[in-house]
Design an enzyme around this catalytic site. Structure first.
Site, PDB file in Angstrom:
ATOM      1  N   GLY A  54     -40.005 -38.320 -69.384  1.00 29.43           N
ATOM      2  CA  GLY A  54     -40.757 -37.347 -70.164  1.00 29.43           C
ATOM      3  C   GLY A  54     -41.912 -36.785 -69.361  1.00 29.43           C
ATOM      4  O   GLY A  54     -42.476 -37.498 -68.523  1.00 29.43           O
ATOM      5  N   ALA A  55     -42.233 -35.534 -69.597  1.00 33.76           N
ATOM      6  CA  ALA A  55     -43.397 -34.923 -68.937  1.00 33.76           C
ATOM      7  C   ALA A  55     -43.980 -33.849 -69.836  1.00 33.76           C
ATOM      8  O   ALA A  55     -43.241 -33.015 -70.350  1.00 33.76           O
ATOM      9  CB  ALA A  55     -42.983 -34.320 -67.595  1.00 33.76           C
ATOM     10  N   GLY A  64     -49.918 -32.941 -68.076  1.00 31.21           N
ATOM     11  CA  GLY A  64     -50.764 -34.007 -67.567  1.00 31.21           C
ATOM     12  C   GLY A  64     -50.311 -35.420 -67.908  1.00 31.21           C
ATOM     13  O   GLY A  64     -51.049 -36.373 -67.668  1.00 31.21           O
ATOM     14  N   HIS A 114     -34.434 -42.263 -70.314  1.00 32.12           N
ATOM     15  CA  HIS A 114     -34.915 -40.889 -70.408  1.00 32.12           C
ATOM     16  C   HIS A 114     -36.322 -40.835 -69.839  1.00 32.12           C
ATOM     17  O   HIS A 114     -37.089 -41.798 -69.988  1.00 32.12           O
ATOM     18  CB  HIS A 114     -34.917 -40.361 -71.847  1.00 32.12           C
ATOM     19  N   SER A 124     -40.306 -35.841 -73.175  1.00 32.14           N
ATOM     20  CA  SER A 124     -38.904 -35.741 -73.574  1.00 32.14           C
ATOM     21  C   SER A 124     -38.257 -37.047 -73.983  1.00 32.14           C
ATOM     22  O   SER A 124     -37.122 -37.039 -74.456  1.00 32.14           O
ATOM     23  CB  SER A 124     -38.090 -35.086 -72.460  1.00 32.14           C
TER      24      SER A 124
END
Lengths: 426, 448
Positions: free
Chosen positions: B297-298, B301, B295, B59
């Protein structure tokens, strides 16, 4: 009959790679039930990461053999017939010629004797309907000869085979291949796209230019090209495949029976290209994509196989030299190639003339003991006559390739044929 | 002398604690950039992570999407406050008021109110985002536009589609033209076909069968989600992007955004979830009077973080290739903020609350990505988790953790233990004081 071990050839192979400016090689040899994969050089000249035994290469038209083999159970179970019109199994099949459309069979397609121009490429996108849409492109394929009468390399025939697999299994091509071939054989690394390949060590393709190597971008395998040329594999997976085919003697015999003469140097079977080493038959296939060259050869009588995967464009010379080295030094075998023959100028002059295919023009001139071929905006090359009635090219991108100038119905030379070329004399 | 080696011990400890195979870190501080790489890009190949290795940034891609939109705002092509149906009249949203009033500003600040965790695969064709948006008719409208901050991925897919329509150019190509190329980001990409031609990491998750990790499959997120989270990049390129933002839209004489647009993006638009604010795209926190503009992010994995501190000209980017790497990068970032800037990053203090007061809200709270079961115990909740991976469609048990109250009303909680340690959760209540949602990770989990 092993002469030298593969490991002893290491520096000879390295020299060939250097001479041919090949960034990386994965060399696989199956012999006496033992599989060895030797990696050389770099997978990617920009990152410098080395080739490993698990590195994926694009295998190009070697994919055709995998597709044809995956289709064999359908043929053996008579779900589809080799010698019935293909339209019975695939009503959507159409070439430009209405009569040929009704007569072309699966055998014609697998032996490249459908007689149509099957190498149209128009991007049909990455959807699940890619193969269906690729097969539909054949509707514009011009007919060059009656079905069954002319060997003329046609990628499209293998798109049809792939589409048959989809319909038979009720799965998209990639899934059908996994179920029919890759999973049962344990070919765990073989894949069809970058999204899967990225999980493995993977070779980049390279162009050779004056400044050195240029990585080919992007690493593309259009989905529609899957059955005819869109598979990536490791040398190990190809040896696994080879071993399994040589176990399945009856099927391999059926597929590798030489059915049609393709050029002075080889016959063709169901997918397999068939050549000889002395009296020993082999079956195999090469692969050429943008940035990669490869070759797989099986020697069923010796239960042996050689896989040569390189990551340079137009690497036929390197692949040939590496394979020949292994076959000679490890197995004591030499390729049979047709010998040059002497023809007098008088015999050669009958071939002279202007041959055309679309915008491509080949000006053929008889010149002493050979033919000279000149092209308006491309390098010239020679055609050296060889036994069996055809020619071996010297020079240009055709160097060392075999071809023919075939007679028309009146017996006069009419068709200049190489893989990818079928030009008619004016 | 402050430098990246100060963090070395913390990085190695956290990677070991959370079983993170590979990590890269970049710090921009006092005009200088430092980058370091740890571990491996892929446990199956064993290839080392290198400073230039590409990781999926998840993200953090939203900041790029918002930046791209703001370049179009600067050119007068888009307006943040026009209803989006002006740009996409056939927008199918189930709530007519939302459909007619939602703006790009709502989408970029997660205030549109429609459900956003939609990742259904619409293929890899150029029409992927268009196909996704055409199916928005079945996204529930959870709250009214402007009513409640709720993290909304689909809102960015919609913004991406609007940009395609207004420019006649595909989203990824537009980003390449107007942002990547302008900034000289040669490696950032949305495509595996490009990423695999350079050093690139693969994601990892815990291996259910053993003690270790396994490579996460599939590698890419669906193409339709590219605006929400599709970029792979390296820390060097993220720092250059950050420098541009902190330079009010310009870096090294290359201007990407107007100063006004860069400032708008980081300016507070709304109070988000507890102790966080949101800008246009950017997430904000104020620690010790200093504003962090950042920010996370994911993806499948991969976990990542980008934190900038514009008033100090500082930025830190941490990229990991493990699903539980969030806990690691959170811990590393805390140490970095403390050591480089002297900013403490401690969670809000826990407040004593009697367990009896908490029992009424025991139960399981469900949202698409996770089910949380709360059991009141010792002045807080013991929480067990079942995770639903939206990319691999696998279900797995998460690590249990605690939620401890940080306000006397026991409506705001801090997570203790587990990969979300230090994150906040809150109960959003109905008029009658009953629980409408449990909000955690920006998602609304429904009771029952």
């Amino acid at each position: 009959m092993r002469r030298r071990t593969l490991a002893e050839l290491y520096s000879d192979v390295e020299r060939i790679l250097h001479d041919h400016r090949v960034p990386g090689l994965s060399l696989g040899v199956l012999s006496d039930g033992e599989r060895v994969v030797l990696p050389f050089g770099v997978a990617n000249a920009e990152t410098g990461l080395p080739v490993t035994a698990e590195t994926l290469f694009q295998i190009g038209s070697i994919s055709k053999i995998l597709t044809a083999t995956a289709a064999m159970p359908m043929i053996e179970q008579e779900a589809v017939h080799l010698d019935r019109p293909i339209r019975e199994a695939l009503p959507a099949f159409r070439v430009a010629d209405a009569d040929a459309t009704e007569r072309i069979t699966l055998r014609h397609l697998l032996t490249h004797t459908g007689g149509f121009d099957g190498n149209i490429y128009i991007d049909v996108g990455p959807g699940d309907d890619a193969l269906e849409r690729d097969v539909a492109l054949l509707a514009d394929s011009a007919q060059r000869a009656e079905p069954g009468t002319l060997w003329h390399y046609a990628n499209g025939g293998f798109s049809v085979a792939g589409r048959l697999l989809e319909l038979h299994h009720g799965l998209v091509f990639e899934e059908a291949m996994r179920r029919a071939l890759l999973a049962p054989l344990g070919m765990a690394c073989t894949c069809f796209d970058a999204q899967e390949a990225i999980l493995h060590p993977v070779a980049a393709g390279h162009l050779v230019c004056d400044q050195g190597w240029k990585v080919t971008r992007p690493w593309a395998m259009p989905r529609q090209a899957g059955p005819a040329g869109g598979i990536a594999a490791t040398a190990g997976d190809l040896l696994t495949f080879a071993a399994a085919q040589m176990q399945h003697e009856e099927r391999l015999r059926a597929m590798a029976e030489p059915l049609v003469r393709a050029d002075p140097n080889r016959m063709w079977g169901l997918g397999w290209s068939v050549r000889h080493m002395g009296s020993i038959p082999t079956c195999g296939h090469n692969g050429l994509t943008y940035g990669f060259t490869s070759q797989l050869t099986l020697i069923p009588e010796l239960n042996a196989a050689v896989a040569v995967l390189v990551n340079r464009d137009e690497g036929v010379g390197a692949v040939h030299d590496i394979e020949s080295l292994v076959l000679r030094e490890v197995f004591g075998l030499e390729w049979w190639e047709p010998a040059e023959i002497a023809l007098r100028n008088g015999d050669l002059s009958r071939f002279a003339g202007t041959y055309r295919e679309g915008d491509a023009v080949y000006q053929v001139i008889a010149s002493n003991d050979r033919l000279r071929v000149e092209r308006p905006q491309a390098p010239s090359f020679d055609l050296v006559p060889v036994e069996g009635g055809g020619f071996r090219a010297a020079g240009s991108e055709f160097d060392r390739k075999y071809g023919d100038i075939l007679p028309g119905p009146d017996g006069q030379p009419r068709l200049l044929r190489f893989i990818g070329v079928l030009a008619e004399r004016e | 002398m402050t430098d990246l080696t100060m963090l070395d011990g913390t990085i190695r400890e956290e990677m070991a604690r959370w079983s993170v195979p590979g990590l890269t870190i970049g710090v921009l501080h006092a005009g200088a950039t430092e980058i370091a790489a740890y571990g491996v890009a892929n446990i199956d190949t064993g290839f080392a992570a290198r400073p230039e290795t590409l990781f999926q940034i998840g993200s953090i891609s939203k900041i790029f999407t918002t930046t791209l939109a703001m370049t179009l705002v600067d050119d007068g092509v888009l307006d943040l406050d026009r209803p989006v149906i002006d740009y996409l009249p056939e927008l199918p949203l189930v709530d007519e008021t939302a459909r007619r009033t939602i703006t790009l500003r709502h989408l970029f600040s997660h205030m549109s109110g429609f459900y956003g965790d939609r990742f259904d695969d619409r293929g890899r064709g150029d029409d992927a985002i268009a196909l996704a948006v055409a199916a928005f008719g079945d996204l529930p409208q959870q709250t009214a536009p402007g009513e409640l901050w709720t993290y909304c991925n689909a809102g960015f897919d919609l913004a991406g589609r609007i940009m395609e329509l207004k420019t006649g150019t595909g989203f990824e190509a537009l980003m390449r033209e107007r942002v990547f190329e302008r900034l000289g980001l040669d490696r950032a990409t949305y495509f595996a076909e490009e990423a695999l031609l350079t050093h690139v990491a693969v994601g990892h998750v815990k291996d259910d069968e053993g003690d270790g990790n396994r490579v996460a499959r599939p590698w890419p997120i669906p193409r339709r989600s590219n605006p929400a989270g599709g970029i792979s990049a390296n820390v060097g390129e993220l720092l250059r992007f950050s420098a541009m933002h902190m330079g009010d839209g310009e870096v090294d004489d290359v201007r990407v955004l107007s100063a006004q647009s860069a400032q708008t993006m980081r300016s507070k638009q709304v109070d988000a979830d507890p102790f966080r604010e949101w800008g246009v795209g950017w997430s904000r926190r104020v620690l010790d009077g200093v504003t962090l503009v950042e920010h996370n992010g994911a993806t499948n994995g991969f976990t990542a973080r980008l934190t900038t501190v514009p008033e100090r000209g500082f930025a830190i980017a941490i990229l990991t290739n493990h699903a539980s790497g969030g806990a690691a990068h959170t811990a590393i970032s805390k140490v970095a903020l403390e050591r480089y800037l002297g900013i403490p990053d401690e969670p809000a203090p826990v407040v004593a609350v009697e367990t009896d007061r908490l029992v009424a809200r025991n139960g399981t709270y469900r949202q698409k990505l996770a089910d949380l079961t709360l059991t009141a115990n010792e002045g807080g909740y013991d929480v067990s988790v079942v995770n639903h991976n939206p990319f691999s469609h696998e279900t797995s048990d998460g690590m249990p953790f605690r939620l401890a109250p940080v306000n006397a009303d026991a409506t705001i909680f801090v997570a203790q233990g587990g990969p979300s340690d230090g994150a906040y959760a809150d109960f959003i209540l109905n008029g009658d004081g009953g629980v409408r949602f449990l909000r955690m990770g920006g998602r609304l989990a429904f009771p029952g």
